[in-house]
Design an enzyme around this catalytic site. Structure first.
Site, PDB file in Angstrom:
ATOM      1  CB  CYS A 170       8.658   1.663  14.253  1.00 41.38           C
ATOM      2  SG  CYS A 170       7.796   3.186  13.848  1.00 41.38           S
ATOM      3  CD  GLN A 212       8.379  -1.556  13.589  1.00 37.73           C
ATOM      4  OE1 GLN A 212       8.728  -1.310  12.439  1.00 37.73           O
ATOM      5  NE2 GLN A 212       9.263  -1.656  14.573  1.00 37.73           N
ATOM      6  CG  HIS A 269       4.146  -1.747  10.627  1.00 39.74           C
ATOM      7  ND1 HIS A 269       4.535  -2.735   9.745  1.00 39.74           N
ATOM      8  CD2 HIS A 269       5.180  -0.853  10.658  1.00 39.74           C
ATOM      9  CE1 HIS A 269       5.743  -2.449   9.277  1.00 39.74           C
ATOM     10  NE2 HIS A 269       6.150  -1.327   9.806  1.00 39.74           N
ATOM     11  CG  ASP A 276       5.397   5.693  14.157  1.00 41.37           C
ATOM     12  OD1 ASP A 276       6.374   6.008  13.436  1.00 41.37           O
ATOM     13  OD2 ASP A 276       4.349   5.192  13.680  1.00 41.37           O
ATOM     14  NE  ARG A 326       5.793  -0.521   4.357  1.00 39.21           N
ATOM     15  CZ  ARG A 326       6.644   0.096   5.178  1.00 39.21           C
ATOM     16  NH1 ARG A 326       7.168   1.254   4.862  1.00 39.21           N
ATOM     17  NH2 ARG A 326       6.970  -0.462   6.330  1.00 39.21           N
ATOM     18  NE  ARG A 352       9.849  -4.633  11.074  1.00 36.73           N
ATOM     19  CZ  ARG A 352       9.516  -3.846  10.037  1.00 36.73           C
ATOM     20  NH1 ARG A 352       9.996  -2.617   9.956  1.00 36.73           N
ATOM     21  NH2 ARG A 352       8.674  -4.260   9.106  1.00 36.73           N
TER      22      ARG A 352
HETATM   23  N1   CP Z   1       9.716   0.614  10.490  1.00 36.51           N
HETATM   24  C1   CP Z   1       9.486   0.454   9.188  1.00 36.51           C
HETATM   25  O1   CP Z   1       8.538  -0.205   8.753  1.00 36.51           O
HETATM   26  O2   CP Z   1      10.398   1.081   8.382  1.00 36.51           O
HETATM   27  P1   CP Z   1      10.283   1.234   6.807  1.00 36.51           P
HETATM   28  O3   CP Z   1       9.170   2.209   6.528  1.00 36.51           O
HETATM   29  O4   CP Z   1      11.629   1.789   6.386  1.00 36.51           O
HETATM   30  O5   CP Z   1      10.021  -0.103   6.184  1.00 36.51           O
HETATM   31  N1  NVA Z   2       3.272   5.207  11.226  1.00 36.74           N
HETATM   32  C1  NVA Z   2       4.336   5.226  10.248  1.00 36.74           C
HETATM   33  C2  NVA Z   2       5.152   3.986  10.355  1.00 36.74           C
HETATM   34  C3  NVA Z   2       6.319   3.906   9.423  1.00 36.74           C
HETATM   35  C4  NVA Z   2       7.079   2.628   9.566  1.00 36.74           C
HETATM   36  C5  NVA Z   2       3.743   5.374   8.855  1.00 36.74           C
HETATM   37  O1  NVA Z   2       2.742   4.729   8.550  1.00 36.74           O
HETATM   38  O2  NVA Z   2       4.292   6.164   8.066  1.00 36.74           O
END
Ligand code: CP
Ligand code: NVA
Length: 312
Positions: free
Chosen positions: A272, A138, A135, A231, A108, A300
């Site tokens: 999400c 997700q 993502h 989101d 990530r 998830r």
């Molecule tokens: N939705 C999601 O990816 O959550 P986190 O940022 O907590 O992993």
């Molecule tokens: N769009 C958000 C998603 C978090 C799971 C971000 O990138 O922070």
């Protein structure tokens, strides 16, 4: 189909066919039922997973760690405080070494090229746990949840309202276009998905029968939707744009009025997470009876377990 996925990475959903996505969603359903029954099968015994994080995470980290650990695998969490990730050692060298020690890697972070480089040089399956670009795990959990809470995907319409060009929106466009799910993106012009993505999605949609559209008026966009999805307005790494985003996206907040404007009393709400109550969604909606956001968060884990099982 499971056999075709052995050894594969998941860097973006663009690389996965509709049949492969269908296989993962079906596996996730079986795995969720097994978990409910308390069946533990230790299918990752003797395997190791590196969890590389440049950005924070609750769901993604916990989903990978628990999915892998409860099946007997050994996940190792590595933040940028712990490993040389492009600092002091090249990314290529780190990837080569991780590939010698681990059976698979989750990443990530910011740049999509990082996850691609990890896959190229580690030569083990690499999973994208979120980049600035997309993502994918997700979006798979999102479709799984839509299927679960509305009874199927065929003919269903999701309206995603808010930042239409962020990582979550991009993967949702890809997943819906491939799987024949109608998607309306409701966002201001400045935050529409890129024309390049919409063009490619149009090709997938013509094969799957999906209708992918972009609207600027949220009240028009939500009409007839089965699911409203949003989101955060400010993704990780974009914090400097907070004031501008709040100004731009306030009309796109999911509140009771917007839910009612669907004209569908059974409409569900997805997010999400993490959520900022009072910005992209009101407390009444996310904590109310129409919200499936908590099932979506749990899902998830089942979807990620399905990906790990199929690819390892
Ligand atoms: N939705 C999601 O990816 O959550 P986190 O940022 O907590 O992993
Ligand atoms: N769009 C958000 C998603 C978090 C799971 C971000 O990138 O922070």
């Amino acid at each position: 189909m499971g056999g075709k996925l052995k050894g594969r990475s998941l860097l973006t959903l663009k690389d996965y066919s509709a049949a492969e996505i269908r296989f993962l969603l079906d596996s996730a359903r079986v795995l969720k039922a097994e978990k409910r029954k308390g069946r533990i099968r230790r299918r990752f015994r003797g395997k190791t997973l590196a969890l590389l994080f440049e950005k924070r995470s609750t769901r993604t980290r916990c989903a990978f760690e628990t999915a892998f650990g409860e099946e007997g695998g050994h996940p190792v969490f590595l933040s940028t405080q712990d490993v040389h990730l492009g600092a002091k050692e090249s990314l290529e060298d780190t990837a080569r070494v991780l590939g010698r020690m681990f059976d698979c890697i989750q990443y990530r972070g910011y740049d999509q090229r990082t996850v691609e480089t990890l896959a190229e040089y580690s030569r083990v399956p690499v999973y994208n746990g979120l980049t600035d670009s997309c993502h994918p795990t997700q979006a798979l959990a999102d479709l799984f949840t839509v299927e679960e809470c509305t009874g199927g995907l065929a003919g269903k319409t999701i309206c995603y309202t808010g930042d239409g060009r962020n990582n979550v929106a991009v993967s949702l466009v890809t997943a819906c276009a491939k799987m024949g799910v109608n998607l309306v993106i409701a966002s201001p012009r400045e935050l529409h998905p890129s024309p390049a993505l919409l063009k490619t999605a149009g090709v997938w949609a013509s094969e799957s029968g999906a209708n992918i559209t972009v609207e600027t008026d949220p009240l028009t966009a939500v009409k007839g939707a089965d699911v409203i999805y949003t989101d955060v307005w400010v993704s990780m790494g974009e914090e400097k744009q907070t004031d501008a985003r709040v100004k731009l996206l306030t009309p796109y907040q999911v509140n009771e009025k917007l839910m009612a404007a669907t004209g569908n009393k059974d409409v569900k709400f997805l997010h999400c997470l993490p959520a900022v109550r009072g910005q992209e969604v009101t407390q009444e909606v996310i904590d109310g009876p129409q919200s499936a956001a908590w099932d979506q968060a749990e899902n998830r884990k089942h979807v990620i377990k399905a990906i790990l099982l199929a690819t390892l």
